[in-house]
Write an enzyme that holds these catalytic residues in place. Structure first.
Site, PDB file in Angstrom:
ATOM      1  N   ASP A  56       0.851  -1.195   0.000  1.00 31.33           N
ATOM      2  CA  ASP A  56       0.000   0.000   0.000  1.00 31.33           C
ATOM      3  C   ASP A  56       0.888   1.246   0.000  1.00 31.33           C
ATOM      4  O   ASP A  56       1.664   1.447   0.926  1.00 31.33           O
ATOM      5  CB  ASP A  56      -0.888  -0.044   1.260  1.00 31.33           C
ATOM      6  CG  ASP A  56      -2.033   0.949   1.208  1.00 31.33           C
ATOM      7  OD1 ASP A  56      -1.929   1.941   0.477  1.00 31.33           O
ATOM      8  OD2 ASP A  56      -3.019   0.729   1.929  1.00 31.33           O
TER       9      ASP A  56
ATOM     10  N   HIS B 269      -9.668  -1.476  -7.646  1.00 33.28           N
ATOM     11  CA  HIS B 269      -9.414  -0.233  -6.923  1.00 33.28           C
ATOM     12  C   HIS B 269      -8.449   0.689  -7.671  1.00 33.28           C
ATOM     13  O   HIS B 269      -8.680   1.894  -7.760  1.00 33.28           O
ATOM     14  CB  HIS B 269      -8.876  -0.588  -5.536  1.00 33.28           C
ATOM     15  CG  HIS B 269      -8.608   0.560  -4.637  1.00 33.28           C
ATOM     16  ND1 HIS B 269      -9.613   1.337  -4.111  1.00 33.28           N
ATOM     17  CD2 HIS B 269      -7.445   1.076  -4.159  1.00 33.28           C
ATOM     18  CE1 HIS B 269      -9.082   2.272  -3.337  1.00 33.28           C
ATOM     19  NE2 HIS B 269      -7.767   2.145  -3.354  1.00 33.28           N
TER      20      HIS B 269
HETATM   21  C1  HEM Z   1      -3.955   2.500  -4.506  1.00 36.44           C
HETATM   22  C2  HEM Z   1      -5.596  -0.008  -0.706  1.00 36.44           C
HETATM   23  C3  HEM Z   1      -8.743   3.553   0.244  1.00 36.44           C
HETATM   24  C4  HEM Z   1      -6.846   6.155  -3.325  1.00 36.44           C
HETATM   25  C5  HEM Z   1      -4.140   1.507  -3.571  1.00 36.44           C
HETATM   26  C6  HEM Z   1      -3.446   0.241  -3.545  1.00 36.44           C
HETATM   27  C7  HEM Z   1      -3.894  -0.441  -2.479  1.00 36.44           C
HETATM   28  C8  HEM Z   1      -4.894   0.362  -1.825  1.00 36.44           C
HETATM   29  C9  HEM Z   1      -3.452  -1.817  -2.023  1.00 36.44           C
HETATM   30  C10 HEM Z   1      -2.415  -0.222  -4.592  1.00 36.44           C
HETATM   31  C11 HEM Z   1      -1.003   0.143  -4.273  1.00 36.44           C
HETATM   32  C12 HEM Z   1      -0.721   1.601  -4.185  1.00 36.44           C
HETATM   33  O1  HEM Z   1      -0.558   2.317  -5.194  1.00 36.44           O
HETATM   34  O2  HEM Z   1      -0.666   2.064  -3.051  1.00 36.44           O
HETATM   35  C13 HEM Z   1      -6.601   0.746  -0.126  1.00 36.44           C
HETATM   36  C14 HEM Z   1      -7.381   0.329   1.015  1.00 36.44           C
HETATM   37  C15 HEM Z   1      -8.256   1.321   1.279  1.00 36.44           C
HETATM   38  C16 HEM Z   1      -8.027   2.374   0.303  1.00 36.44           C
HETATM   39  C17 HEM Z   1      -7.206  -0.993   1.749  1.00 36.44           C
HETATM   40  C18 HEM Z   1      -9.282   1.430   2.366  1.00 36.44           C
HETATM   41  C19 HEM Z   1      -9.217   0.787   3.497  1.00 36.44           C
HETATM   42  C20 HEM Z   1      -8.503   4.564  -0.633  1.00 36.44           C
HETATM   43  C21 HEM Z   1      -9.196   5.835  -0.656  1.00 36.44           C
HETATM   44  C22 HEM Z   1      -8.667   6.566  -1.663  1.00 36.44           C
HETATM   45  C23 HEM Z   1      -7.630   5.757  -2.274  1.00 36.44           C
HETATM   46  C24 HEM Z   1     -10.303   6.241   0.313  1.00 36.44           C
HETATM   47  C25 HEM Z   1      -8.989   7.965  -2.112  1.00 36.44           C
HETATM   48  C26 HEM Z   1     -10.152   8.537  -2.003  1.00 36.44           C
HETATM   49  C27 HEM Z   1      -5.894   5.383  -3.924  1.00 36.44           C
HETATM   50  C28 HEM Z   1      -5.071   5.850  -5.024  1.00 36.44           C
HETATM   51  C29 HEM Z   1      -4.255   4.784  -5.385  1.00 36.44           C
HETATM   52  C30 HEM Z   1      -4.574   3.704  -4.489  1.00 36.44           C
HETATM   53  C31 HEM Z   1      -5.092   7.225  -5.660  1.00 36.44           C
HETATM   54  C32 HEM Z   1      -3.233   4.765  -6.521  1.00 36.44           C
HETATM   55  C33 HEM Z   1      -3.970   4.473  -7.806  1.00 36.44           C
HETATM   56  C34 HEM Z   1      -3.053   4.434  -9.015  1.00 36.44           C
HETATM   57  O3  HEM Z   1      -2.441   3.398  -9.274  1.00 36.44           O
HETATM   58  O4  HEM Z   1      -2.966   5.466  -9.705  1.00 36.44           O
HETATM   59  N1  HEM Z   1      -5.019   1.552  -2.520  1.00 36.44           N
HETATM   60  N2  HEM Z   1      -7.020   1.976  -0.525  1.00 36.44           N
HETATM   61  N3  HEM Z   1      -7.572   4.557  -1.632  1.00 36.44           N
HETATM   62  N4  HEM Z   1      -5.567   4.099  -3.632  1.00 36.44           N
HETATM   63 FE1  HEM Z   1      -6.354   3.021  -2.125  1.00 36.44          FE
END
Ligand code: HEM
Length: 391
Positions: free
Chosen positions: A211, A301
């Site tokens: 993450d 996601h």
């Molecule tokens: C990417 C988990 C909530 C925005 C990711 C990734 C994971 C992850 C595993 C892929 C690796 C990375 O680039 O970090 C989660 C979990 C969440 C959560 C477990 C809730 C418990 C959110 C929320 C937002 C968000 C609330 C924004 C409103 C993003 C963005 C990326 C991302 C912008 C990168 C996307 C890209 O590749 O351009 N998240 N996330 N996430 N997440 Fe989340």
């Protein structure tokens, strides 16, 4: 016993298809955060153009405190409070006791302590100032199940360090010195991987996912554009969103490995996109499998979080939480999702809207807290945080 444990470990790894040789090879590769052994003497400078704790590589422990101003506290009181709290924070980050520190021995370790202050809508209004237009509660999202116990707040203090005792002590000193101005609204405590525990580029959350892969890189022009505001008294500061997002580990357990990977669009092994092999590989959203379906599903996601508009990006600096379960559950876990961006309405809100409309991860994540703060710029020695609003 140990040998048996190790063998069992190999068996388990083979069962879920992890190549241990590959993992060992990765261990040897150069790595960024989370790999340097803890150095308790390391100081993150408090004074500067920006507050520390935003472009600082995330420390292991983070406590988020939201305070409410007492009804009688107005601009003059807010100024006095911010002067005292600034002085405390500056001393503690240097490894010096706060004034009238009740446990000065606890102040000695520095452990990269940072203290970051953010102002809620009411704080700015009480000061007689005008906040940015986005400084208000986020719009309601259909996935939200917000608990007032983790929502809102007038003054946010993010206290982060690589040592939990340092965080606890700094938190207590800051709370003692804000006591005559505020009451505690909520406190959220979180953690990431300890320094040196395991070499990985990005942290892991409690789903086991890598993450933090796609994030602006501190020290780049790109980071500056995504994060720092250039707006009036907030110039050099930023916007902060703190969402408490429960992760239902007990139902996530029932999902198989492929389902888990598809929900995000990345592998669990090293966080590579499903179309790549390395964590930092660019996802290929056009790639299709033999059946003609996208390799990275439409509902994943990362596909939903990403926008074609480069302005719609944020700095994610989340912490895991893992509290005592209640009511027959086996876990009360999730993310303290702290995000920084120059303009919350332009950057965070459209992203959260898209995720609200479609994101398979929503099946196992529930936003239960939400707050928005304007994080003022840093200050020079002799100044205080918030002076551009309060001086
Ligand atoms: C990417 C988990 C909530 C925005 C990711 C990734 C994971 C992850 C595993 C892929 C690796 C990375 O680039 O970090 C989660 C979990 C969440 C959560 C477990 C809730 C418990 C959110 C929320 C937002 C968000 C609330 C924004 C409103 C993003 C963005 C990326 C991302 C912008 C990168 C996307 C890209 O590749 O351009 N998240 N996330 N996430 N997440 Fe989340």
């Amino acid at each position: 016993f140990l040998v048996g444990g190790a063998v069992a470990g190999v068996g388990a790894a083979a069962a879920i298809g992890i190549d241990l040789a590959l993992t060992a090879e990765k261990d040897a590769a150069p790595v960024a955060s989370g790999s340097t052994p803890l150095d308790g003497a390391e100081i993150v400078p408090f004074y500067g153009i920006h507050q520390a704790g935003i472009d600082t590589a995330a420390q292991t422990y983070g406590t988020f405190v939201a305070l409410d101003l007492l009804p009688e506290v107005q601009r003059e009181g807010q100024r006095r409070m911010m002067k005292v709290l600034t002085d405390d924070a500056a001393r503690l980050t240097r490894g010096e006791p706060a004034l009238a520190d009740s446990e000065p021995e606890l102040a000695i370790a520095k452990a990269r302590l940072t203290v970051t202050f953010g102002f809620g809508p009411q704080f700015v209004a009480r000061a007689g100032g005008v906040g940015p237009s986005w400084l208000k509660p986020l719009p309601a999202f259909s996935i939200d199940r917000l608990d007032p116990a983790y929502t809102g707040g007038d003054l946010l203090i993010q206290i982060a360090a690589d040592d939990p005792l340092v965080v606890a002590h700094a938190t207590r000193m800051l709370l003692k010195d804000s006591r005559s101005f505020t009451t505690v609204r909520w406190v959220q405590q979180g953690f990431r991987r300890s320094a040196g525990a395991y070499p990985e580029r990005s942290m892991r959350n409690l789903f086991g996912q890598v993450d933090g892969t796609v994030n602006p890189e501190a020290g780049t022009v790109d980071f500056d554009e995504v994060v720092w505001s250039s707006d009036g008294w907030l110039a050099g500061g930023t916007g902060m969103v703190v969402r408490r997002i429960r992760m239902t580990l007990d139902t996530w357990d029932k999902l198989d490995r492929s389902g888990r990977e598809q929900s995000v669009g990345r592998t669990l092994d090293n966080g590579a996109p499903l179309t790549g092999t390395q964590e930092t590989d660019d996802p290929d959203f056009d790639a299709r499998n033999a059946l003609g379906f996208p390799v990275i599903p439409e509902f994943s996601h990362i596909r939903r979080a990403r926008s074609e508009n480069p302005r719609e990006r944020i700095l994610r600096r989340p912490y895991n939480y893992d509290d005592a379960p209640t009511g027959g559950d086996l876990s009360d876990s999730g993310l303290i999702f702290a995000a920084f961006q120059a303009d919350v309405d332009e950057q965070f809100v459209p992203m959260q809207r898209r995720l609200d409309e479609l994101d398979l991860l929503n099946e196992w994540t529930i936003p239960i807290g939400s707050a928005v703060f304007a994080v003022p710029p840093g200050c020079a020695e002799g100044g205080f945080i918030g002076e551009t609003l309060l001086a």
